[in-house]
Design a protein around this motif. Structure first.
Motif, PDB file in Angstrom:
ATOM      1  N   GLY A  93      21.335  51.835  41.764  1.00  0.00           N
ATOM      2  CA  GLY A  93      21.265  53.294  41.812  1.00  0.00           C
ATOM      3  C   GLY A  93      22.581  53.955  41.473  1.00  0.00           C
ATOM      4  N   HIS A  94      23.685  53.265  41.786  1.00  0.00           N
ATOM      5  CA  HIS A  94      25.027  53.777  41.469  1.00  0.00           C
ATOM      6  C   HIS A  94      25.774  52.710  40.690  1.00  0.00           C
ATOM      7  N   PRO A  95      26.743  53.086  39.869  1.00  0.00           N
ATOM      8  CA  PRO A  95      27.500  52.084  39.113  1.00  0.00           C
ATOM      9  C   PRO A  95      28.153  51.068  40.050  1.00  0.00           C
ATOM     10  N   ALA A  96      28.114  49.789  39.684  1.00  0.00           N
ATOM     11  CA  ALA A  96      28.769  48.751  40.488  1.00  0.00           C
ATOM     12  C   ALA A  96      30.280  48.948  40.396  1.00  0.00           C
ATOM     13  N   PRO A  97      30.989  48.961  41.540  1.00  0.00           N
ATOM     14  CA  PRO A  97      32.442  49.179  41.508  1.00  0.00           C
ATOM     15  C   PRO A  97      33.215  48.030  40.876  1.00  0.00           C
ATOM     16  N   ALA A  98      32.584  46.839  40.772  1.00  0.00           N
ATOM     17  CA  ALA A  98      33.256  45.688  40.156  1.00  0.00           C
ATOM     18  C   ALA A  98      32.199  44.715  39.658  1.00  0.00           C
ATOM     19  N   ILE A  99      32.645  43.793  38.813  1.00  0.00           N
ATOM     20  CA  ILE A  99      31.779  42.729  38.306  1.00  0.00           C
ATOM     21  C   ILE A  99      32.434  41.400  38.656  1.00  0.00           C
ATOM     22  N   SER A 100      31.621  40.466  39.182  1.00  0.00           N
ATOM     23  CA  SER A 100      32.136  39.131  39.505  1.00  0.00           C
ATOM     24  C   SER A 100      31.906  38.175  38.352  1.00  0.00           C
ATOM     25  N   LEU A 101      32.803  37.198  38.249  1.00  0.00           N
ATOM     26  CA  LEU A 101      32.674  36.111  37.283  1.00  0.00           C
ATOM     27  C   LEU A 101      32.283  34.853  38.035  1.00  0.00           C
ATOM     28  N   SER A 102      31.259  34.154  37.559  1.00  0.00           N
ATOM     29  CA  SER A 102      30.956  32.845  38.130  1.00  0.00           C
ATOM     30  C   SER A 102      32.035  31.863  37.670  1.00  0.00           C
ATOM     31  N   LYS A 154      43.811  37.325  39.068  1.00  0.00           N
ATOM     32  CA  LYS A 154      43.920  38.739  38.722  1.00  0.00           C
ATOM     33  C   LYS A 154      42.563  39.335  38.368  1.00  0.00           C
ATOM     34  N   GLN A 155      42.357  40.551  38.809  1.00  0.00           N
ATOM     35  CA  GLN A 155      41.260  41.328  38.248  1.00  0.00           C
ATOM     36  C   GLN A 155      41.737  41.894  36.910  1.00  0.00           C
ATOM     37  N   TYR A 156      40.825  42.050  35.978  1.00  0.00           N
ATOM     38  CA  TYR A 156      41.190  42.758  34.759  1.00  0.00           C
ATOM     39  C   TYR A 156      40.172  43.856  34.531  1.00  0.00           C
ATOM     40  N   ILE A 157      40.515  44.807  33.711  1.00  0.00           N
ATOM     41  CA  ILE A 157      39.631  45.942  33.438  1.00  0.00           C
ATOM     42  C   ILE A 157      38.952  45.711  32.089  1.00  0.00           C
ATOM     43  N   SER A 158      37.615  45.759  32.087  1.00  0.00           N
ATOM     44  CA  SER A 158      36.871  45.559  30.843  1.00  0.00           C
ATOM     45  C   SER A 158      37.130  46.725  29.894  1.00  0.00           C
ATOM     46  N   THR A 159      36.715  46.551  28.644  1.00  0.00           N
ATOM     47  CA  THR A 159      36.887  47.637  27.670  1.00  0.00           C
ATOM     48  C   THR A 159      36.123  48.886  28.106  1.00  0.00           C
ATOM     49  N   GLY A 160      35.118  48.683  28.955  1.00  0.00           N
ATOM     50  CA  GLY A 160      34.358  49.815  29.478  1.00  0.00           C
ATOM     51  C   GLY A 160      34.941  50.406  30.749  1.00  0.00           C
ATOM     52  N   GLY A 161      36.093  49.859  31.199  1.00  0.00           N
ATOM     53  CA  GLY A 161      36.771  50.424  32.369  1.00  0.00           C
ATOM     54  C   GLY A 161      36.313  49.873  33.712  1.00  0.00           C
ATOM     55  N   VAL A 162      35.597  48.723  33.705  1.00  0.00           N
ATOM     56  CA  VAL A 162      35.069  48.145  34.955  1.00  0.00           C
ATOM     57  C   VAL A 162      35.978  46.999  35.414  1.00  0.00           C
ATOM     58  N   PRO A 163      36.407  46.986  36.703  1.00  0.00           N
ATOM     59  CA  PRO A 163      37.204  45.858  37.215  1.00  0.00           C
ATOM     60  C   PRO A 163      36.374  44.575  37.232  1.00  0.00           C
ATOM     61  N   ILE A 164      36.960  43.494  36.713  1.00  0.00           N
ATOM     62  CA  ILE A 164      36.276  42.208  36.648  1.00  0.00           C
ATOM     63  C   ILE A 164      37.173  41.134  37.246  1.00  0.00           C
ATOM     64  N   GLY A 165      36.598  40.316  38.101  1.00  0.00           N
ATOM     65  CA  GLY A 165      37.338  39.205  38.704  1.00  0.00           C
ATOM     66  C   GLY A 165      36.362  38.176  39.233  1.00  0.00           C
ATOM     67  N   THR A 166      36.880  37.033  39.669  1.00  0.00           N
ATOM     68  CA  THR A 166      35.990  36.047  40.279  1.00  0.00           C
ATOM     69  C   THR A 166      35.405  36.628  41.564  1.00  0.00           C
ATOM     70  N   ALA A 167      34.324  36.013  42.055  1.00  0.00           N
ATOM     71  CA  ALA A 167      33.696  36.497  43.282  1.00  0.00           C
ATOM     72  C   ALA A 167      34.694  36.475  44.445  1.00  0.00           C
TER      73      ALA A 167
END
Length: 579
Positions: A93-102, A154-167
């Motif tokens: 319903g709302h944008p996910a604040p972060a994305i996890s990497l397996s 480290k978390q990194y920011i995707s080209t779309g501006g979303v923080p990405i890091g391992t779980a």
């Protein structure tokens, strides 16, 4: 990392709440699904299937009738839109604040999974529940500390501006983590700067040093995975004299070059301590082949804690060697997609460990695993599973995964009130198959364990292993890669190769070997340090050191790992078991 608790942890209340929830598991499941659908009622994915949150009198029935079972490949296009910065309600319903990497070890590349505030709260709830049951069996002192081998990449920011890091990184870096963990007494020996160090090798050295500086306060030793614990103490075997020198002189080793880490560790290593240095030296020199290293270093430790089931089982024997008489307690059951079940019987050995599903962490369904592999029934609900049966877990959670097939096969061992207690069996996907043969990760593991017994007669152990299906030959054949702890003669390794081949008892494999439609199994022995190179490769892709799992089967698509393995072969043997 974890500050002293700000409030009293009420162990009995947490256990009582869990008991109440599991007594009403069916109702809790229905309510959890209703809440998930309500929170995500605007999600495009759900609307595409005619699901509109509150607009139904039978949310569970409609959900099962309208929403299909899916795997990660079906959800990948939706998650990619989220990674690319699309802020419309795609899966949630709302944008996910972060994305996890397996971890990425299965497919050679990490997969993306949405990470939300609800998943963070689920993590804290599971930690509190598991801690309550663990602390009832193994009470820790108020001033106790934990030696925790945890690493936050480290978390990194995707080209779309979303923080990405391992779980694990998304958990450790979440602002609610520290506050949520305060109440469960997990004071960490290491400063924050060590946990968040950009250099995992320096971080591991500092974790070990920090633990020894607080050795009398260490109540338990933890890493997310058994592999991490074994790796830590194997490393200690090589660096202990340097650590003793640091303590003796009160000066940190020059190997620590990250400024923030040097500054933080220097605050712990404030003065020379020749007495502690001599104690550690005496302990290390008194051990026989490092047996009982952990209790020797940490005399007040009560248990060793980490995931020890599934793909971590091969490391349990070595971990038990380091732990001596200390209990090994299996960490809880979950994945990058979310937590599922807690270990509420922590005195059970890793081989016997079971996990009780927490009914409000998600909505759970179970697909019966057919022994023949033919046909597929409709999944059953959490309270409808049968003891003794094996199922694939199907997960619906708050973070936008709906009827998502995890690929994990579990066996129902018993019930805790009305929630099942399960045992992890294996990943469902076949990892070794050429024609009619069907061998899973578990089958590979059993074959390696059987062959390793022959090696142990020579007082040599298998450090790690992987496999590959080689179709470049006619017929194709299995290749097993071994890294071993010492040298032995070729006759022993030929015996091991034959034992590996005979260790695959799948009827399709044995009949194919006998009629030569599958070629002789090949054992390739690797140079020492090869699997460390593979770990470095995955860390370079963004995996967390704490989340790393060795790939048990290397597919052709995982070209770099296959290259590392093939370039480090020192000897090879072909089975004569079926000649």
């Amino acid at each position: 990392m974890l500050e002293k608790k700000a409030e009293t942890f009420n162990m009995n209340r947490v256990i009582d709440e869990f008991d109440e929830m599991t007594r009403n598991a069916d109702q809790v499941q229905k309510q959890t699904l209703k809440e998930i659908l309500h929170k995500n009622k605007s999600a495009i994915y759900l609307r595409n299937f005619g699901i509109n949150g509150d607009n139904t009198t039978d949310p569970e029935g409609d959900f099962k009738a309208l929403v299909p079972l899916v795997t990660d490949s079906e959800l990948e296009p939706y998650i990619k839109r989220m990674v690319d910065g699309d802020t419309s309600p795609i899966l949630t319903g709302h944008p996910a604040p972060a994305i996890s990497l397996s971890s990425g070890t299965s497919q050679g590349r990490p997969k993306f999974v949405p990470f939300t505030d609800e998943l963070m709260e689920n993590t804290l709830q599971l930690f509190r529940t598991a801690f309550a049951f663990r602390n009832r069996e193994f009470p820790i002192d108020d001033n106790g500390r934990a030696l925790q081998f945890i690493f936050s990449s480290k978390q990194y920011i995707s080209t779309g501006g979303v923080p990405i890091g391992t779980a694990t990184t998304n958990v450790y870096r979440n602002p609610n983590f520290k506050a949520g963990m305060r109440s469960i007494q997990s004071l960490c020996c290491s400063p924050d700067e060590v946990i968040f160090s950009p250099d995992v090798h320096q971080a591991l050295y500092c974790h070990l040093l920090s633990g020894i500086l607080f050795r009398d306060q260490v109540q338990y030793v933890f890493a997310p995975f058994a592999h991490g614990l074994v790796h830590a103490f194997r490393t200690f075997e090589h660096v202990w004299e340097e650590i003793v020198t640091d303590i003796k002189h009160g000066v940190l080793s020059s190997r620590i070059t990250v400024p923030s880490v040097r500054t933080a560790m220097s605050k712990l290593l404030t003065a020379p301590n020749p007495e502690l240095a001599e104690t550690i030296r005496d302990k290390c020199l008194s051990l026989s082949n490092w047996y009982g290293l952990i209790p020797a270093l940490f005399p007040n430790a009560k248990y060793v804690y980490g995931i020890m089931t599934g793909s971590m089982e091969p490391y349990v024997k070595k971990l038990r060697h380091y732990a001596g008489d200390l209990p090994l307690v299996s960490h809880d059951y979950g994945s990058s997609e979310g937590w599922i079940a807690a270990n509420v019987t922590p005195r059970l050995s890793p081989e016997e460990a079971t996990f009780a599903v927490i009914p409000n962490l998600g909505y759970f369904e179970f697909l019966l695993v057919s022994e023949t592999g033919e046909g597929e029934q409709e999944p059953v609900g959490l309270t409808e599973v049968k003891v003794g049966r094996e199922y694939e877990v199907v997960l619906t959670n708050y973070a936008g995964l709906y009827r998502y097939r995890l690929g994990d096969v579990v066996k129902i061992m018993s019930f805790y009130n009305k929630t099942p207690q399960l045992k992890f069996v294996c990943r469902r996907n076949l990892i070794l198959s050429i024609n009619i043969d069907k061998n899973t990760e578990r089958d590979l593991q059993l074959s390696v364990e059987s062959a390793a017994k022959r090696l142990s007669e020579e007082k040599i152990e298998v450090i790690d292993f992987s496999s590959h299906v080689d179709l470049s030959t006619e017929p194709g054949h299995y290749v097993i890669f071994w890294e071993i702890s010492g040298e032995t003669n070729e006759d022993v390794l030929q015996d091991c190769c034959n034992c590996l081949d005979k260790g695959f008892i799948d009827a399709g494999y044995m009949s194919s070997r006998k009629c030569k439609t599958i070629g002789a199994l090949e054992l390739r022995v690797l140079e020492k340090g090869t699997f460390k190179k593979i770990q470095e490769h995955f860390l370079g892709l963004g995996s967390s050191a704490g989340q790393f799992k060795m790939p048990r089967c290397v597919k052709p698509s995982n070209a770099k790992v296959l290259q590392i393995l093939c370039e480090n072969v020192v000897s090879r043997f072909f089975s004569t078991a079926f000649e």
